[in-house]
Write an enzyme that holds these catalytic residues in place. Structure first.
Site, mmCIF file in Angstrom:
data_model
loop_
_atom_site.group_PDB
_atom_site.id
_atom_site.type_symbol
_atom_site.label_atom_id
_atom_site.label_comp_id
_atom_site.label_asym_id
_atom_site.label_seq_id
_atom_site.Cartn_x
_atom_site.Cartn_y
_atom_site.Cartn_z
ATOM 1 N N ASP A 210 -14.442 -53.702 12.590
ATOM 2 C CA ASP A 210 -15.859 -53.689 11.693
ATOM 3 C C ASP A 210 -16.542 -52.917 12.420
ATOM 4 O O ASP A 210 -17.297 -52.965 13.638
ATOM 5 C CB ASP A 210 -16.557 -55.093 11.570
ATOM 6 C CG ASP A 210 -17.665 -55.206 11.010
ATOM 7 O OD1 ASP A 210 -18.099 -53.984 10.600
ATOM 8 O OD2 ASP A 210 -17.937 -56.078 10.598
ATOM 9 N N VAL A 211 -16.973 -51.722 12.017
ATOM 10 C CA VAL A 211 -17.625 -50.464 12.513
ATOM 11 C C VAL A 211 -18.937 -50.777 12.812
ATOM 12 O O VAL A 211 -19.734 -50.243 13.629
ATOM 13 C CB VAL A 211 -17.541 -48.970 11.897
ATOM 14 C CG1 VAL A 211 -16.294 -48.606 11.821
ATOM 15 C CG2 VAL A 211 -18.204 -49.299 10.503
ATOM 16 N N ASN B 97 -15.502 -42.507 7.611
ATOM 17 C CA ASN B 97 -15.557 -42.884 6.249
ATOM 18 C C ASN B 97 -15.874 -44.178 5.788
ATOM 19 O O ASN B 97 -16.357 -44.461 4.547
ATOM 20 C CB ASN B 97 -14.111 -42.471 5.569
ATOM 21 C CG ASN B 97 -13.963 -43.008 4.372
ATOM 22 O OD1 ASN B 97 -14.318 -42.291 3.375
ATOM 23 N ND2 ASN B 97 -13.179 -43.983 4.105
ATOM 24 N N TYR C 260 -28.645 -46.821 -0.874
ATOM 25 C CA TYR C 260 -27.112 -46.297 -0.509
ATOM 26 C C TYR C 260 -27.663 -44.694 -0.138
ATOM 27 O O TYR C 260 -26.944 -44.060 0.850
ATOM 28 C CB TYR C 260 -26.220 -46.223 -1.606
ATOM 29 C CG TYR C 260 -24.838 -45.450 -1.520
ATOM 30 C CD1 TYR C 260 -23.942 -46.077 -0.462
ATOM 31 C CD2 TYR C 260 -24.738 -44.367 -2.045
ATOM 32 C CE1 TYR C 260 -22.689 -45.415 -0.480
ATOM 33 C CE2 TYR C 260 -23.596 -43.663 -1.656
ATOM 34 C CZ TYR C 260 -22.551 -44.162 -1.052
ATOM 35 O OH TYR C 260 -21.362 -43.627 -1.014
ATOM 36 N N THR D 98 -12.980 -43.467 -7.275
ATOM 37 C CA THR D 98 -12.571 -44.451 -5.933
ATOM 38 C C THR D 98 -13.059 -45.809 -6.421
ATOM 39 O O THR D 98 -13.849 -46.179 -7.350
ATOM 40 C CB THR D 98 -13.539 -44.305 -4.683
ATOM 41 O OG1 THR D 98 -14.908 -44.531 -5.106
ATOM 42 C CG2 THR D 98 -13.402 -42.978 -4.558
ATOM 43 N N PRO D 99 -12.521 -46.981 -5.796
ATOM 44 C CA PRO D 99 -12.742 -48.409 -6.135
ATOM 45 C C PRO D 99 -14.318 -48.626 -5.838
ATOM 46 O O PRO D 99 -14.818 -49.436 -6.870
ATOM 47 C CB PRO D 99 -12.176 -49.076 -4.681
ATOM 48 C CG PRO D 99 -10.737 -48.299 -4.526
ATOM 49 C CD PRO D 99 -11.438 -46.775 -4.617
ATOM 50 N N MET D 100 -14.864 -47.880 -4.845
ATOM 51 C CA MET D 100 -16.429 -48.000 -5.021
ATOM 52 C C MET D 100 -16.988 -47.792 -6.224
ATOM 53 O O MET D 100 -17.776 -48.055 -6.676
ATOM 54 C CB MET D 100 -16.836 -47.381 -3.667
ATOM 55 C CG MET D 100 -18.524 -47.444 -3.530
ATOM 56 S SD MET D 100 -19.202 -46.569 -2.083
ATOM 57 C CE MET D 100 -18.619 -47.291 -0.685
ATOM 58 N N ARG E 139 -16.553 -50.152 -9.133
ATOM 59 C CA ARG E 139 -17.304 -51.401 -9.079
ATOM 60 C C ARG E 139 -18.876 -50.820 -9.351
ATOM 61 O O ARG E 139 -19.396 -51.604 -10.197
ATOM 62 C CB ARG E 139 -17.566 -51.857 -7.304
ATOM 63 C CG ARG E 139 -16.325 -52.353 -7.010
ATOM 64 C CD ARG E 139 -16.468 -53.040 -5.840
ATOM 65 N NE ARG E 139 -17.057 -52.192 -4.612
ATOM 66 C CZ ARG E 139 -15.945 -51.791 -3.820
ATOM 67 N NH1 ARG E 139 -14.676 -51.908 -4.010
ATOM 68 N NH2 ARG E 139 -16.269 -50.762 -2.795
#
Length: 255
Positions: A56-57, A83, A150, A185-187, A190
């Site tokens: 977990d960064v 990323n 974001y 992308t999956p993001m 969503r």
């Protein structure tokens, strides 16, 4: 000797495409992510030159473990691709809880800072290594109220990119930010919700190409930067559209 790259968030979407592109170029690639099952499956799919480390960064101990595991396995680190990130939903200012702000900034900003903090000493040993931070068109080229936190996190990623480039330019470290336009992308799925055509409509209105970029488009841009096929002044950011079309934003040259 084979070059070595760490790709955070490398098990899905853009990160997975980047990892695949770098494996195709003959690199050893360390995939970092929180989901062990998904990460190990991706590494297996990519082949013997890919390796997964659960991390977990946003947690410094995890980042230290990631860098140490890379050094133990491969003995070097040439490239870091930051990323990993979270979107933080699509609510407006009034609808966004403070806890969500904390979550987004912790992963998207603190995570980038921590990985650079611990990876830079290894990359500097290569006298020609590079770091690429994945940002976004959101918050850097286009302000979007429903994605304010974001966007703020990605604007901060540009600032970290330029600070690192300025601080280590005399040690031959290249640092860039890659900012995807609307990408499939999956993001993005969503954020766009259940309407399967929503992303394409957004891309038609937002992306210069009028089409959705793909993870492969972003991966190609990253691979070209690392290989020196794309000349970009140190510390700068590049927007990536469909078919890997590039354009610079907010130029700031670092010697």
């Amino acid at each position: 000797m084979q070059q070595v790259a760490i790709v955070t968030g490398g098990a899905t979407g853009i990160g997975q495409a980047i990892a695949q592109a770098l494996v195709n170029q003959g690199m050893n690639v360390v995939i970092a992510g929180r989901n062990q099952q998904r990460g190990e499956a991706t590494a297996k799919e990519l082949g013997d030159t890919a390796f997964f480390v659960q991390a977990d960064v946003s947690q410094e101990a995890d980042v230290q473990h990631l860098v140490a595991a890379t050094l133990e396995r491969y003995g070097r680190l040439d490239y870091l691709i930051n990323n990993a990130g979270v979107e933080g939903g699509s609510g407006g200012f009034e609808d966004t809880p403070a806890a969500l702000l904390d979550d987004v900034l912790t992963v998207n900003v603190k995570g980038v800072f921590l990985t650079m903090k611990h990876a830079i000493p290894l990359v500097l040993r290569q006298q020609g290594g590079a770091i690429i931070n994945i940002a976004s068109f959101v918050g850097t080229t286009m302000p979007i109220a429903s994605a304010a936190i974001y966007g703020a996190s990605k604007a901060a990623v540009l600032s970290l990119t330029r600070a690192a480039a300025a601080g280590y330019a005399d040690q031959h470290l290249r640092v860039y930010a890659v900012c995807p336009w609307m990408t499939e992308t999956p993001m993005a799925n969503r954020l766009s919700g259940p309407d399967p055509d929503a992303m394409a409509r957004y891309a038609a209105a937002i992306n210069p190409s009028g089409q959705l970029a793909t993870p492969a488009d972003i991966a190609q841009a990253v691979a070209d930067l690392l290989a020196g096929r794309t000349e970009l002044p140190n510390g700068e950011a590049v927007l990536v559209d469909h078919a890997s079309a590039l354009s610079r934003i907010m130029p700031m040259t670092v010697a």
